[in-house]
Design a protein around this motif. Structure first.
Motif, PDB file in Angstrom:
ATOM      1  N   CYS A   1      51.451  31.684  26.701  1.00  0.00           N
ATOM      2  CA  CYS A   1      51.222  32.019  25.288  1.00  0.00           C
ATOM      3  C   CYS A   1      51.872  33.366  24.961  1.00  0.00           C
ATOM      4  CB  CYS A   1      49.722  32.054  25.012  1.00  0.00           C
ATOM      5  SG  CYS A   1      49.251  32.609  23.361  1.00  0.00           S
ATOM      6  N   LEU A   2      51.705  34.345  25.849  1.00  0.00           N
ATOM      7  CA  LEU A   2      52.317  35.657  25.631  1.00  0.00           C
ATOM      8  C   LEU A   2      53.838  35.556  25.648  1.00  0.00           C
ATOM      9  CD1 LEU A   2      50.086  37.978  27.847  1.00  0.00           C
ATOM     10  CD2 LEU A   2      49.909  37.557  25.378  1.00  0.00           C
ATOM     11  N   ASN A   3      54.375  34.850  26.620  1.00  0.00           N
ATOM     12  CA  ASN A   3      55.831  34.745  26.733  1.00  0.00           C
ATOM     13  C   ASN A   3      56.459  33.960  25.587  1.00  0.00           C
ATOM     14  OD1 ASN A   3      56.228  36.391  28.966  1.00  0.00           O
ATOM     15  ND2 ASN A   3      55.786  34.735  30.400  1.00  0.00           N
ATOM     16  N   ARG A   4      55.688  33.073  24.984  1.00  0.00           N
ATOM     17  CA  ARG A   4      56.174  32.354  23.795  1.00  0.00           C
ATOM     18  C   ARG A   4      55.938  33.175  22.529  1.00  0.00           C
ATOM     19  NH1 ARG A   4      53.283  28.288  22.450  1.00  0.00           N
ATOM     20  NH2 ARG A   4      51.601  28.590  23.954  1.00  0.00           N
ATOM     21  N   ARG A   5      55.253  34.307  22.696  1.00  0.00           N
ATOM     22  CA  ARG A   5      54.931  35.226  21.600  1.00  0.00           C
ATOM     23  C   ARG A   5      54.100  34.557  20.502  1.00  0.00           C
ATOM     24  NH1 ARG A   5      59.104  39.796  21.919  1.00  0.00           N
ATOM     25  NH2 ARG A   5      59.942  39.400  23.977  1.00  0.00           N
ATOM     26  N   GLN A   6      53.228  33.695  20.932  1.00  0.00           N
ATOM     27  CA  GLN A   6      52.343  32.981  20.008  1.00  0.00           C
ATOM     28  C   GLN A   6      50.999  33.703  19.930  1.00  0.00           C
ATOM     29  OE1 GLN A   6      53.299  30.380  18.051  1.00  0.00           O
ATOM     30  NE2 GLN A   6      55.293  30.936  18.884  1.00  0.00           N
TER      31      GLN A   6
ATOM     32  N   LEU B   1      49.700  43.961  21.490  1.00  0.00           N
ATOM     33  CA  LEU B   1      50.749  43.123  22.072  1.00  0.00           C
ATOM     34  C   LEU B   1      51.943  42.999  21.135  1.00  0.00           C
ATOM     35  CD1 LEU B   1      48.448  40.444  23.665  1.00  0.00           C
ATOM     36  CD2 LEU B   1      50.011  41.953  24.913  1.00  0.00           C
ATOM     37  N   SER B   2      51.686  42.882  19.861  1.00  0.00           N
ATOM     38  CA  SER B   2      52.765  42.819  18.877  1.00  0.00           C
ATOM     39  C   SER B   2      53.612  44.092  18.930  1.00  0.00           C
ATOM     40  CB  SER B   2      52.185  42.624  17.480  1.00  0.00           C
ATOM     41  OG  SER B   2      53.194  42.574  16.518  1.00  0.00           O
ATOM     42  N   GLN B   3      52.956  45.242  19.065  1.00  0.00           N
ATOM     43  CA  GLN B   3      53.674  46.516  19.183  1.00  0.00           C
ATOM     44  C   GLN B   3      54.501  46.543  20.463  1.00  0.00           C
ATOM     45  OE1 GLN B   3      53.768  49.059  16.767  1.00  0.00           O
ATOM     46  NE2 GLN B   3      55.504  49.592  18.063  1.00  0.00           N
ATOM     47  N   ASN B   4      53.937  46.007  21.563  1.00  0.00           N
ATOM     48  CA  ASN B   4      54.686  45.927  22.820  1.00  0.00           C
ATOM     49  C   ASN B   4      55.960  45.101  22.643  1.00  0.00           C
ATOM     50  OD1 ASN B   4      52.737  47.421  24.170  1.00  0.00           O
ATOM     51  ND2 ASN B   4      51.747  45.651  25.051  1.00  0.00           N
ATOM     52  N   PHE B   5      55.852  43.970  21.956  1.00  0.00           N
ATOM     53  CA  PHE B   5      57.025  43.126  21.713  1.00  0.00           C
ATOM     54  C   PHE B   5      58.041  43.828  20.814  1.00  0.00           C
ATOM     55  CE2 PHE B   5      54.065  39.458  22.670  1.00  0.00           C
ATOM     56  CZ  PHE B   5      54.634  39.175  23.889  1.00  0.00           C
TER      57      PHE B   5
ATOM     58  N   ASP C   1      62.913  42.381  24.796  1.00  0.00           N
ATOM     59  CA  ASP C   1      63.098  41.365  25.841  1.00  0.00           C
ATOM     60  C   ASP C   1      61.897  41.294  26.798  1.00  0.00           C
ATOM     61  OD1 ASP C   1      63.564  43.814  27.079  1.00  0.00           O
ATOM     62  OD2 ASP C   1      65.344  43.164  28.171  1.00  0.00           O
ATOM     63  N   LEU C   2      60.736  41.700  26.331  1.00  0.00           N
ATOM     64  CA  LEU C   2      59.534  41.695  27.169  1.00  0.00           C
ATOM     65  C   LEU C   2      59.202  40.288  27.655  1.00  0.00           C
ATOM     66  CD1 LEU C   2      57.192  43.400  28.301  1.00  0.00           C
ATOM     67  CD2 LEU C   2      55.934  42.881  26.206  1.00  0.00           C
ATOM     68  N   TYR C   3      59.013  40.166  28.959  1.00  0.00           N
ATOM     69  CA  TYR C   3      58.639  38.894  29.574  1.00  0.00           C
ATOM     70  C   TYR C   3      57.640  39.188  30.688  1.00  0.00           C
ATOM     71  CZ  TYR C   3      58.958  34.381  31.889  1.00  0.00           C
ATOM     72  OH  TYR C   3      58.645  33.162  32.443  1.00  0.00           O
ATOM     73  N   PHE C   4      56.532  38.460  30.692  1.00  0.00           N
ATOM     74  CA  PHE C   4      55.464  38.635  31.669  1.00  0.00           C
ATOM     75  C   PHE C   4      55.744  37.714  32.861  1.00  0.00           C
ATOM     76  CE2 PHE C   4      53.875  39.953  27.659  1.00  0.00           C
ATOM     77  CZ  PHE C   4      52.884  40.904  27.892  1.00  0.00           C
ATOM     78  N   ALA C   5      56.180  38.289  33.976  1.00  0.00           N
ATOM     79  CA  ALA C   5      56.451  37.513  35.193  1.00  0.00           C
ATOM     80  C   ALA C   5      55.304  37.750  36.170  1.00  0.00           C
ATOM     81  CB  ALA C   5      57.769  37.932  35.815  1.00  0.00           C
ATOM     82  N   VAL C   6      54.595  36.693  36.514  1.00  0.00           N
ATOM     83  CA  VAL C   6      53.460  36.802  37.429  1.00  0.00           C
ATOM     84  C   VAL C   6      53.987  36.872  38.862  1.00  0.00           C
ATOM     85  CG1 VAL C   6      51.350  35.699  38.262  1.00  0.00           C
ATOM     86  CG2 VAL C   6      51.982  35.523  35.833  1.00  0.00           C
ATOM     87  N   ASP C   7      53.661  37.958  39.537  1.00  0.00           N
ATOM     88  CA  ASP C   7      54.040  38.142  40.932  1.00  0.00           C
ATOM     89  C   ASP C   7      52.882  37.705  41.832  1.00  0.00           C
ATOM     90  OD1 ASP C   7      55.592  38.961  43.141  1.00  0.00           O
ATOM     91  OD2 ASP C   7      54.681  40.957  43.110  1.00  0.00           O
ATOM     92  N   TRP C   8      51.722  38.248  41.604  1.00  0.00           N
ATOM     93  CA  TRP C   8      50.518  37.862  42.345  1.00  0.00           C
ATOM     94  C   TRP C   8      49.479  37.380  41.352  1.00  0.00           C
ATOM     95  CZ3 TRP C   8      49.454  42.860  45.640  1.00  0.00           C
ATOM     96  CH2 TRP C   8      50.478  43.032  46.575  1.00  0.00           C
ATOM     97  N   LEU C   9      48.729  36.381  41.753  1.00  0.00           N
ATOM     98  CA  LEU C   9      47.646  35.855  40.928  1.00  0.00           C
ATOM     99  C   LEU C   9      46.504  35.493  41.857  1.00  0.00           C
ATOM    100  CD1 LEU C   9      46.328  34.753  38.375  1.00  0.00           C
ATOM    101  CD2 LEU C   9      47.734  32.701  38.623  1.00  0.00           C
ATOM    102  N   ILE C  10      45.377  36.170  41.674  1.00  0.00           N
ATOM    103  CA  ILE C  10      44.195  35.909  42.495  1.00  0.00           C
ATOM    104  C   ILE C  10      43.046  35.542  41.555  1.00  0.00           C
ATOM    105  CG2 ILE C  10      42.624  36.826  44.237  1.00  0.00           C
ATOM    106  CD1 ILE C  10      44.900  38.871  44.889  1.00  0.00           C
ATOM    107  N   PRO C  11      42.786  34.244  41.414  1.00  0.00           N
ATOM    108  CA  PRO C  11      41.722  33.804  40.524  1.00  0.00           C
ATOM    109  C   PRO C  11      40.383  33.705  41.258  1.00  0.00           C
ATOM    110  CG  PRO C  11      42.934  31.898  41.284  1.00  0.00           C
ATOM    111  CD  PRO C  11      43.573  33.116  41.927  1.00  0.00           C
ATOM    112  N   ALA C  12      39.334  33.942  40.531  1.00  0.00           N
ATOM    113  CA  ALA C  12      37.973  33.747  41.023  1.00  0.00           C
ATOM    114  C   ALA C  12      37.188  33.065  39.907  1.00  0.00           C
ATOM    115  CB  ALA C  12      37.347  35.083  41.415  1.00  0.00           C
ATOM    116  N   GLU C  13      35.933  32.837  40.150  1.00  0.00           N
ATOM    117  CA  GLU C  13      35.112  32.084  39.200  1.00  0.00           C
ATOM    118  C   GLU C  13      35.095  32.694  37.795  1.00  0.00           C
ATOM    119  OE1 GLU C  13      30.457  31.367  39.171  1.00  0.00           O
ATOM    120  OE2 GLU C  13      31.464  30.389  40.840  1.00  0.00           O
TER     121      GLU C  13
END
Length: 130
Positions: free
Chosen positions: A16-21, A49-53, A58-70
């Motif tokens: 959603c962030l990368n699509r800027r929606q 987030l709009s200000q960041n864009f 060319d802002l793009y959120f690339a996930v390097d590590w993802l550790i999910p929990a409950e």
């Protein structure tokens, strides 16, 4: 949600962030949340987030590590981008920089209710001064 559901939820959020929606953020973020200990509204979060864009076209959120929990997510994001002018108080003026963000999310009622963000400003400063 179990860890795999949280992983899928987070991937949809990043998409959603990368699509800027930003108008779709209500699917992922509660109406009010804490961001680094500040209470803000979903609208405030969208504006940030709009200000960041705007600051980083060319802002793009690339996930390097993802550790999910409950009810939590830990993530390391990598940014390879070109801020247009000043970013986080650092004069960049169109120079390409690579930096990371370590961000932790607390989930409440199946949506993001807490965000703790730490951006590696030293990496940015070093690249700009080289």
């Amino acid at each position: 949600m179990n860890a795999e559901e949280v992983r899928a939820f987070y991937r949809r959020y990043i998409d959603c962030l990368n699509r800027r929606q930003l108008n779709e953020l209500d699917q992922f973020v509660n109406p009010t949340l804490t961001y680094n200990s500040d209470f803000i509204s979903l609208y405030d979060y969208q504006e940030m987030l709009s200000q960041n864009f705007s600051d980083i076209p060319d802002l793009y959120f690339a996930v390097d590590w993802l550790i999910p929990a409950e009810d939590q997510v830990a993530s390391r994001l990598i940014f390879d981008c070109t801020p247009a002018g000043e970013f986080m108080g650092i004069a960049i003026s169109g120079k390409k920089v690579i930096f990371t963000e370590h961000v932790f999310y607390g989930l409440q009622d199946g949506k993001i209710g807490q965000v703790w963000s730490l951006i590696d400003k030293d990496a940015i400063r070093k690249q700009v001064s080289d």
